[in-house]
Design a protein around this motif. Structure first.
Motif, PDB file in Angstrom:
ATOM      1  N   MET A   1       1.689 -10.689  -5.501  1.00 41.78           N
ATOM      2  CA  MET A   1       2.075  -9.447  -4.859  1.00 41.78           C
ATOM      3  C   MET A   1       0.903  -8.926  -4.037  1.00 41.78           C
ATOM      4  O   MET A   1      -0.208  -8.841  -4.529  1.00 41.78           O
ATOM      5  CB  MET A   1       2.440  -8.406  -5.909  1.00 41.78           C
ATOM      6  N   ALA A   2       1.187  -8.575  -2.812  1.00 42.56           N
ATOM      7  CA  ALA A   2       0.139  -8.076  -1.930  1.00 42.56           C
ATOM      8  C   ALA A   2       0.599  -6.785  -1.260  1.00 42.56           C
ATOM      9  O   ALA A   2       1.800  -6.534  -1.121  1.00 42.56           O
ATOM     10  CB  ALA A   2      -0.200  -9.115  -0.878  1.00 42.56           C
ATOM     11  N   GLN A   3      -0.392  -5.983  -0.874  1.00 41.36           N
ATOM     12  CA  GLN A   3      -0.080  -4.741  -0.175  1.00 41.36           C
ATOM     13  C   GLN A   3       0.773  -5.061   1.054  1.00 41.36           C
ATOM     14  O   GLN A   3       0.502  -6.024   1.771  1.00 41.36           O
ATOM     15  CB  GLN A   3      -1.366  -4.035   0.226  1.00 41.36           C
ATOM     16  N   LEU A  22       5.496  -2.540  -1.049  1.00 40.53           N
ATOM     17  CA  LEU A  22       4.350  -2.288  -1.917  1.00 40.53           C
ATOM     18  C   LEU A  22       3.233  -1.681  -1.082  1.00 40.53           C
ATOM     19  O   LEU A  22       2.850  -2.251  -0.053  1.00 40.53           O
ATOM     20  CB  LEU A  22       3.888  -3.609  -2.537  1.00 40.53           C
ATOM     21  N   VAL A  23       2.731  -0.520  -1.493  1.00 41.60           N
ATOM     22  CA  VAL A  23       1.664   0.142  -0.739  1.00 41.60           C
ATOM     23  C   VAL A  23       0.364   0.250  -1.529  1.00 41.60           C
ATOM     24  O   VAL A  23      -0.652   0.669  -0.995  1.00 41.60           O
ATOM     25  CB  VAL A  23       2.098   1.548  -0.231  1.00 41.60           C
ATOM     26  N   VAL A  35       2.848   0.735  -6.902  1.00 37.28           N
ATOM     27  CA  VAL A  35       3.336   1.870  -6.119  1.00 37.28           C
ATOM     28  C   VAL A  35       4.088   1.309  -4.913  1.00 37.28           C
ATOM     29  O   VAL A  35       3.552   0.494  -4.161  1.00 37.28           O
ATOM     30  CB  VAL A  35       2.184   2.781  -5.675  1.00 37.28           C
ATOM     31  N   VAL A  36       5.337   1.757  -4.773  1.00 29.85           N
ATOM     32  CA  VAL A  36       6.195   1.278  -3.690  1.00 29.85           C
ATOM     33  C   VAL A  36       6.841   2.460  -2.969  1.00 29.85           C
ATOM     34  O   VAL A  36       6.970   3.553  -3.527  1.00 29.85           O
ATOM     35  CB  VAL A  36       7.290   0.322  -4.205  1.00 29.85           C
ATOM     36  N   VAL A  37       7.229   2.195  -1.723  1.00 27.94           N
ATOM     37  CA  VAL A  37       7.972   3.179  -0.937  1.00 27.94           C
ATOM     38  C   VAL A  37       9.312   2.546  -0.581  1.00 27.94           C
ATOM     39  O   VAL A  37       9.354   1.397  -0.115  1.00 27.94           O
ATOM     40  CB  VAL A  37       7.207   3.575   0.343  1.00 27.94           C
ATOM     41  N   LEU A  79      10.058  -5.314 -10.137  1.00 30.89           N
ATOM     42  CA  LEU A  79      10.072  -5.611  -8.707  1.00 30.89           C
ATOM     43  C   LEU A  79      10.965  -6.814  -8.465  1.00 30.89           C
ATOM     44  O   LEU A  79      10.865  -7.819  -9.174  1.00 30.89           O
ATOM     45  CB  LEU A  79       8.667  -5.931  -8.204  1.00 30.89           C
ATOM     46  N   GLY A  80      11.827  -6.697  -7.474  1.00 31.58           N
ATOM     47  CA  GLY A  80      12.693  -7.819  -7.138  1.00 31.58           C
ATOM     48  C   GLY A  80      11.920  -8.915  -6.424  1.00 31.58           C
ATOM     49  O   GLY A  80      10.709  -8.829  -6.218  1.00 31.58           O
ATOM     50  N   GLU A  81      12.654  -9.909  -5.989  1.00 29.54           N
ATOM     51  CA  GLU A  81      12.024 -11.046  -5.325  1.00 29.54           C
ATOM     52  C   GLU A  81      11.352 -10.637  -4.019  1.00 29.54           C
ATOM     53  O   GLU A  81      11.784  -9.703  -3.341  1.00 29.54           O
ATOM     54  CB  GLU A  81      13.056 -12.147  -5.063  1.00 29.54           C
TER      55      GLU A  81
END
Length: 106
Positions: A1-3, A22-23, A35-37, A79-81
């Protein structure tokens, strides 16, 4: 997972919010949450009053709009795919978050 990675939304509002971005900085990858938007379907929002605050994107041919007021943290396992990266749109995403968090007085 990356920003700035986009993931499928696995939550109950996935019809209106098909994706999240993902932020969170990679400095916090050791934590169990991200943290996601939400990326909301443009068709559900109507007219966008401030495109700097709500930039639009196309994810898998789905027009979506970043919705910073709905920022949230989710457990990693929820978190989904992975769908794609919006790393090339990092400035627009950070501008929207800056608009949300800055201490500007109108």
């Amino acid at each position: 997972m990356a920003q700035f990675d986009v993931h499928r939304n696995t939550g109950k509002h996935r019809d209106a919010i098909p994706y999240v971005v993902l932020v969170q900085s990679s400095l916090y990858d050791g934590y169990r949450r991200r943290v996601v938007v939400p990326l909301v379907r443009k068709s559900t929002l109507g007219k966008i009053a401030n495109p700097r605050f709500n930039p639009a994107f196309n994810i898998k041919n789905v027009p979506v709009v970043l919705h910073p007021l709905e920022i949230v943290s989710v457990p990693n396992e929820e978190l989904g795919e992975f769908v794609e990266s919006l790393g090339h749109e990092a400035n627009r995403i950070m501008d929207a978050l800056d608009e949300l968090l800055t201490q500007a007085w109108g």
